[in-house]
Design a protein around this motif. Structure first.
Motif, PDB file in Angstrom:
ATOM      1  N   VAL A 178      43.071  58.086  73.320  1.00  0.00           N
ATOM      2  CA  VAL A 178      43.956  57.539  72.299  1.00  0.00           C
ATOM      3  C   VAL A 178      45.252  57.824  72.761  1.00  0.00           C
TER       4      VAL A 178
ATOM      5  N   LEU B 195      48.145  54.563  72.940  1.00  0.00           N
ATOM      6  CA  LEU B 195      49.378  54.643  72.091  1.00  0.00           C
ATOM      7  C   LEU B 195      50.732  54.530  73.256  1.00  0.00           C
TER       8      LEU B 195
ATOM      9  N   VAL C 106      47.092  48.449  62.872  1.00  0.00           N
ATOM     10  CA  VAL C 106      46.747  48.465  64.207  1.00  0.00           C
ATOM     11  C   VAL C 106      45.431  47.143  64.721  1.00  0.00           C
TER      12      VAL C 106
ATOM     13  N   GLN D 175      39.571  48.502  71.413  1.00  0.00           N
ATOM     14  CA  GLN D 175      40.845  49.416  71.278  1.00  0.00           C
ATOM     15  C   GLN D 175      41.276  49.630  70.053  1.00  0.00           C
TER      16      GLN D 175
ATOM     17  N   ILE E  16      41.056  53.038  67.776  1.00  0.00           N
ATOM     18  CA  ILE E  16      42.219  53.832  66.915  1.00  0.00           C
ATOM     19  C   ILE E  16      41.809  54.029  65.611  1.00  0.00           C
TER      20      ILE E  16
ATOM     21  N   TRP F 105      39.793  56.770  65.115  1.00  0.00           N
ATOM     22  CA  TRP F 105      40.517  57.984  65.262  1.00  0.00           C
ATOM     23  C   TRP F 105      41.420  58.511  64.025  1.00  0.00           C
ATOM     24  N   THR F 106      42.063  57.254  63.371  1.00  0.00           N
ATOM     25  CA  THR F 106      42.724  57.898  62.490  1.00  0.00           C
ATOM     26  C   THR F 106      42.215  58.764  61.302  1.00  0.00           C
TER      27      THR F 106
END
Length: 139
Positions: free
Chosen positions: A39, A43, A105, A127, A131, A134-135
């Motif tokens: 991640v 970023l 995103v 990707q 993301i 992951w949030t």
């Protein structure tokens, strides 16, 4: 025609006097967002230029009027979300910002104008999904 070109040239030179703030404030590592390496790699590649205190200022960011536009984008980006000062946000702010990351995103970040000059920052569909997962935001 020569006179018009001379006037344009003089205006262009005069514009260079108006400088923008392109400083990166010192980063305290303990304030930076904590995320898995995968991640963080995404970023830093696609978001940090506008959303951290670690912006890279390429040569064209020193030339007005581009310098004004780029500095404005970075200022706006840092105001809305700054990964370098993540731990200064309250838990409520972090939750809101994670929801915003989840929303933006997928389609609107990074900006198309940024990708135009930074092709490596363009996120793949995988990707973007990574993301979003992951949030931790649930639809």
């Amino acid at each position: 025609m020569k006179r018009a070109l001379l006037i344009i040239f003089i205006i262009f030179i005069a514009m260079q006097v108006i400088r923008t703030d392109q400083n990166n404030t010192a980063n305290e590592k303990e304030l930076e967002i904590k995320a898995p390496l995968e991640v963080m790699t995404i970023l830093k590649q696609s978001c940090y230029d506008c959303h951290s205190n670690q912006s890279k200022w390429p040569w064209y960011s020193q030339v007005a009027p581009f310098s004004w536009i780029i500095a404005s984008h970075v200022e706006d980006g840092r105001k809305s979300l700054n990964f370098a000062t993540w731990e200064n946000y309250s838990e409520v702010e972090k939750t809101k910002k994670m929801k915003r990351i989840y929303q933006t995103v997928y389609a609107s970040m990074p900006l198309k104008s940024y990708i135009w000059l930074h092709e490596e920052a363009d996120l793949t569909k995988e990707q973007r999904s990574f993301i979003r997962e992951w949030t931790g935001v649930r639809k």
